[in-house]
Design an enzyme around this catalytic site. Structure first.
Site, PDB file in Angstrom:
ATOM      1  N   THR A 179       0.812  -1.121  -0.141  1.00 36.80           N
ATOM      2  CA  THR A 179      -0.238   0.007  -0.041  1.00 36.80           C
ATOM      3  C   THR A 179       0.924   1.200   0.029  1.00 36.80           C
ATOM      4  OG1 THR A 179      -1.864  -1.056   1.185  1.00 36.80           O
ATOM      5  CG2 THR A 179      -1.920   1.143   1.235  1.00 36.80           C
ATOM      6  N   LYS A 192      -7.004   1.406  -3.402  1.00 35.45           N
ATOM      7  CA  LYS A 192      -6.478   0.894  -2.376  1.00 35.45           C
ATOM      8  C   LYS A 192      -6.644   2.067  -1.091  1.00 35.45           C
ATOM      9  CE  LYS A 192      -5.019  -2.331   0.246  1.00 35.45           C
ATOM     10  NZ  LYS A 192      -3.710  -2.910   0.661  1.00 35.45           N
ATOM     11  N   LYS A 242      -0.062   2.651   9.624  1.00 34.35           N
ATOM     12  CA  LYS A 242       0.614   2.560   8.553  1.00 34.35           C
ATOM     13  C   LYS A 242      -0.173   3.128   7.398  1.00 34.35           C
ATOM     14  CE  LYS A 242       1.662  -1.335   6.366  1.00 34.35           C
ATOM     15  NZ  LYS A 242       1.275  -1.203   4.906  1.00 34.35           N
TER      16      LYS A 242
END
Lengths: 297, 297
Positions: free
Chosen positions: A95, A171, A239
């Site tokens: 990602t 995403k 994250k």
């Protein structure tokens, strides 16, 4: 069949590499952890050093933690891109910010290497079973060269456009929602406890009502069972929501709900819950309101 | 068949009253808006004044906006409870705090009137079709007396306990989730626009991914269509999330994600969007980030 290198043999990468093997490809597994590399060789992975076969490699699947690791794998001093034969393809699964993916595509292009922006969704079990969802964008040529590998590792490939960035954008959108849905599931479940609604009754009723979500139905049972074995860990969310909010900030986009969720996950990490299943964010709420969560039987 | 009074002929109440008619009950429809009462009489509602038939009434369904209106209907100077025959039942449908529901149950008991804490879920279309979901709690006797009416108006009745409060508690939990899911859908959809993800592509992909929710699948199409005809209006959410956060505050429960969502809905109201469909909360994000949403075709 292709010659495939999978860089990163964590829970997702190991499953991806195994799925490639299972389809009959020749697969080199690479990780900084030698034990994982040995384990993968025992499963049927190629035993030669990747560098000795580098010109035979058709596809490199990069399944590392973030953009820093991705860039390092591709372009540091011992980076793989400059060694690859022209026309090979990098499938990049971490990602990352859409702009980072665009930059990687351009830099690969300088070496005649194709780049598929291909973040993955689905968790380690789906990775192991070759049933990931992939949000992919890149040139037609990149898709064509990646096709056999994608077939081996995924159930669904969303083809989101002909250049890198679109996959990572989708995403980021998905992670914004997924992260918020996990945290608000925990918020609602613990709020329910404060009002006499048991976690089991919460799932029974809410999963059939307008308040349900995919994440609620997937994660709330972990809380009911008191089982925080990490299918996907708390650490993922500071994250991934951090990436989402960085991208948002650069676009001057205000995302207050994602910000609120990020704060809860950061508190969970501060409480030492980083390696637990992400449903453990419920413990942040339980601690704050002095409530008891179900214990593991 | 029962003699039923439905108090409040708004979008939910009118549907409930119509469903009762449809099942063959005798139904009195009451509203401060005479036009709605006339319309309901034309549909087959009883034409006599409710007070003239009050001792024949078996069931009173109260479908008003909030706790203030509920208390007023039940207990103000012309309140209905003191006029009802003992053993009749009040089915109370507004979203209220659990403690308020408990208080209403006790006060009804003083008059020998049963009380079912019965918040509803499902929207006006399901109300009209007798397919609501009802989160109900109350005494066995209250459930027994309400049974035929519940059969006429609902698809699913969750029986949540033998005293008032449990139904409203579950409704509050559901509304916390539903409100957040609508607002975060709008946050993610507009964030996607800022990254080149079209709203149509957003729905196509995310509805098949881990980021989906019931509300996303139900409301995001309104934004794609640019159609803010109110199936459920923005105004619902400052009210319902306000109740949730009041209840939370009384329990010393911190609900930061619900608070963030409430703020977005309040801003929507301030922008004059209160009577639009609740998906219009997307306009708050679009305005703040200077993005364009799809126009109505």
């Amino acid at each position: 069949m292709n010659n495939i290198a999978v860089i990163g043999l964590g829970s997702m990468g190991y499953g991806i590499a195994s799925s490639c093997l299972h389809s009959g490809h020749s697969v080199w597994g690479v990780d900084t952890n030698n034990k994982l590399m040995t384990k993968f060789c025992d499963l049927g992975g190629q035993k030669s050093h990747l560098d000795d076969s580098i010109l035979d490699i058709d596809v490199v699947v990069v399944v590392v933690l973030n953009s820093i690791q991705t860039e390092s794998v591709l372009f540091n001093d011992s980076g793989i891109v400059k060694k690859l034969k022209p026309g090979s393809v990098v499938i990049s699964c971490a990602t990352v910010a859409p702009n980072f993916a665009k930059e990687m595509e351009l830099r690969c292009e300088e070496f005649g290497v194709l780049y598929l922006d291909a973040p993955i969704s689905g968790g380690s079990l789906k990775a192991a079973n070759g049933q990931l969802s992939i949000m992919a964008s890149g040139s037609k040529e990149a898709f064509r060269c990646a096709q056999k590998t994608l077939n081996s590792i995924s159930e669904t490939v969303f083809e989101l456009g002909n250049e890198a960035g679109a996959g990572s954008a989708m995403k980021a959108v998905n992670q914004l929602l997924a992260g918020v849905h996990i945290s608000v599931m925990a918020e609602a479940l613990t709020f329910g406890i404060s009002q006499g609604v048991t976690p089991a009754k919460f799932i029974e009723v809410i999963s059939k009502c307008a308040g349900t979500s995919w994440m609620l139905e997937n994660r709330a049972p972990h809380i009911v069972d008191g089982d925080y074995t990490p299918h996907s860990s708390v650490n993922i969310w500071p994250k991934d929501l951090g990436i989402v909010l960085d991208v948002a900030k650069n676009a001057k986009f205000d995302a207050p709900i994602a910000s609120a969720a990020l704060k809860q996950f950061k508190t969970a990490v501060d409480m030492g819950l980083g390696l637990e299943d992400d449903a453990a964010v419920a413990k942040v709420y339980a601690k704050s309101a002095n409530l008891s969560l179900p214990k593991k039987l």
